[in-house]
Enzyme design. Structure first.
Site, PDB file in Angstrom:
ATOM      1  N   GLY A 192       0.794  -1.217   0.000  1.00  0.00           N
ATOM      2  CA  GLY A 192       0.000   0.000   0.000  1.00  0.00           C
ATOM      3  C   GLY A 192       0.828   1.269   0.000  1.00  0.00           C
ATOM      4  O   GLY A 192       1.848   1.394  -0.682  1.00  0.00           O
ATOM      5  N   ILE A 193       0.402   2.226   0.802  1.00  0.00           N
ATOM      6  CA  ILE A 193       1.037   3.531   0.845  1.00  0.00           C
ATOM      7  C   ILE A 193       2.463   3.432   1.379  1.00  0.00           C
ATOM      8  O   ILE A 193       3.367   4.129   0.904  1.00  0.00           O
ATOM      9  CB  ILE A 193       0.189   4.490   1.700  1.00  0.00           C
ATOM     10  CG1 ILE A 193      -1.133   4.777   0.970  1.00  0.00           C
ATOM     11  CG2 ILE A 193       0.920   5.789   2.000  1.00  0.00           C
ATOM     12  CD1 ILE A 193      -2.189   5.386   1.842  1.00  0.00           C
TER      13      ILE A 193
ATOM     14  N   SER B 184      -5.742  10.156   8.977  1.00  0.00           N
ATOM     15  CA  SER B 184      -6.816   9.806   8.057  1.00  0.00           C
ATOM     16  C   SER B 184      -7.941  10.837   8.133  1.00  0.00           C
ATOM     17  O   SER B 184      -8.130  11.513   9.165  1.00  0.00           O
ATOM     18  CB  SER B 184      -7.374   8.422   8.421  1.00  0.00           C
ATOM     19  OG  SER B 184      -8.583   8.153   7.754  1.00  0.00           O
TER      20      SER B 184
ATOM     21  N   TYR C 263     -11.647   3.301  15.164  1.00  0.00           N
ATOM     22  CA  TYR C 263     -10.648   3.597  14.132  1.00  0.00           C
ATOM     23  C   TYR C 263     -10.420   5.100  14.035  1.00  0.00           C
ATOM     24  O   TYR C 263      -9.269   5.576  14.011  1.00  0.00           O
ATOM     25  CB  TYR C 263     -11.093   3.046  12.780  1.00  0.00           C
ATOM     26  CG  TYR C 263     -10.141   3.402  11.661  1.00  0.00           C
ATOM     27  CD1 TYR C 263      -8.878   2.820  11.582  1.00  0.00           C
ATOM     28  CD2 TYR C 263     -10.499   4.332  10.687  1.00  0.00           C
ATOM     29  CE1 TYR C 263      -7.994   3.154  10.573  1.00  0.00           C
ATOM     30  CE2 TYR C 263      -9.626   4.672   9.670  1.00  0.00           C
ATOM     31  CZ  TYR C 263      -8.380   4.086   9.610  1.00  0.00           C
ATOM     32  OH  TYR C 263      -7.510   4.432   8.610  1.00  0.00           O
TER      33      TYR C 263
END
Length: 318
Positions: free
Chosen positions: A24-25, A144, A171
């Site tokens: 991923g990132i 995020s 989260y």
């Protein structure tokens, strides 16, 4: 000012440690830094997978084992990095979980909070003196858009909750903690007169492996639609992280994300954040709680007894 990965300066002679750098990132961040000459250190749970990824990055890529769900593992990793490298120029706190299979970490913390925040909090503080003696070093904490949906307030009860495994709120709370940590860390570094800076970044929406977790049933149709319409490939989603890590015009305390379409598209630019994330008293309370829970405390530097930076870039033994 517009920015793209073509603006990343020469990274030769620099060491970059990326948590979760095998997919991923994190992988895209490691790849871009390696292409420009950095020695990239992939800190990951699966060492065999890490070695396979490192082989693809070239001879200047290393692997260290790190399980952010275990504070004992975090301490071992930090000790290994300190023994093996004379400097850390860039630390990217990227790894994370979303709707993980287990309720709690090895140390009994709610999994999102324990992995996404506490593990990175402890790792950063354990490496901080090494970074403070590396001129121009940068700490990038990946947060995020989900921090905007987080309930405010952190306490031992929420940190050890058993109900967060499939919770959007849990989260979001962990990503709010990431952003608040980055800002409080910058304040402390600035108070010390340290050259090291702390910056936060978010990727917007990206179709990475995080979305493969066991999301709440009500969220699945929404997440599928959002990913189909708004998600960017990891290479583009990594751009705010890469700019935060390499563009020295970005000041400490900055928060970057995609600059257009509700921060889901466009070049990296200053991002918006919630009022609670900017609350300095709440940042301090979170810091003190994190020290208490992790057992790792911030050791201030006077600036007078800092060792000279060691320019040599070396591999860890073995």
């Amino acid at each position: 000012m517009k920015w793209s990965t073509a603006d990343i300066p020469d990274q030769r002679g620099r060491v970059a440690l990326i948590t979760g750098g095998t997919a991923g990132i994190g992988l895209e961040t490691a790849r871009s830094l390696a292409v420009r000459g950095a020695r990239t250190v992939l800190a990951c749970r699966d060492v065999e997978r890490g070695r396979a990824v490192a082989t693809g990055l070239g001879p200047d890529a290393d692997v260290v084992k790190l399980d952010l769900a275990s504070l004992q593992s975090v301490r071992r990793t930090a000790a290994e990095v300190r023994r093996g490298y004379g400097r850390i120029d860039v630390l990217v706190n990227n790894a994370g979980v979303m709707f993980p299979p287990h309720h709690r970490t090895e140390d009994g913390f709610e999994a999102h909070f324990g992995v996404n925040h506490l593990g990175h909090f402890a790792l950063t503080l354990l490496l901080l003196d090494l970074m403070r003696c590396t001129p121009g070093s940068r700490i990038v904490t990946v947060t995020s858009l989900a921090h905007r949906v987080a309930p405010s307030g952190f306490d031992p009860r929420t940190a050890r909750s058993q109900g967060g495994r499939r919770s959007v709120a849990a989260y979001g709370r962990s990503k709010l903690a990431n952003l608040m940590f980055a800002r409080e860390l910058q304040r402390r570094l600035a108070d010390e007169g340290a050259e090291t800076v702390s910056v936060a970044a978010h990727p917007g929406l990206s179709a990475t492996g995080l979305w493969h977790g066991d999301a709440p049933a009500a969220l699945r149709p929404v997440s599928r639609t959002a990913l189909r319409v708004l998600a960017r490939p990891p290479a583009r989603a990594a751009e705010p992280v890469l700019r935060a890590a390499t563009d020295h015009r970005v000041p400490g305390g900055a928060y970057l994300g995609p600059g257009r379409l509700l921060e889901t598209r466009g070049a990296p630019a200053p991002a918006r954040s919630t009022r609670s994330s900017r609350n300095t008293r709440a940042q301090l309370r979170l810091w003190e709680l994190s020290e208490e829970l992790s057992g790792v405390r911030h050791q201030r530097s006077s600036g007078e007894d800092r060792p000279e930076p060691i320019p040599k870039v070396s591999r860890p033994p073995g």
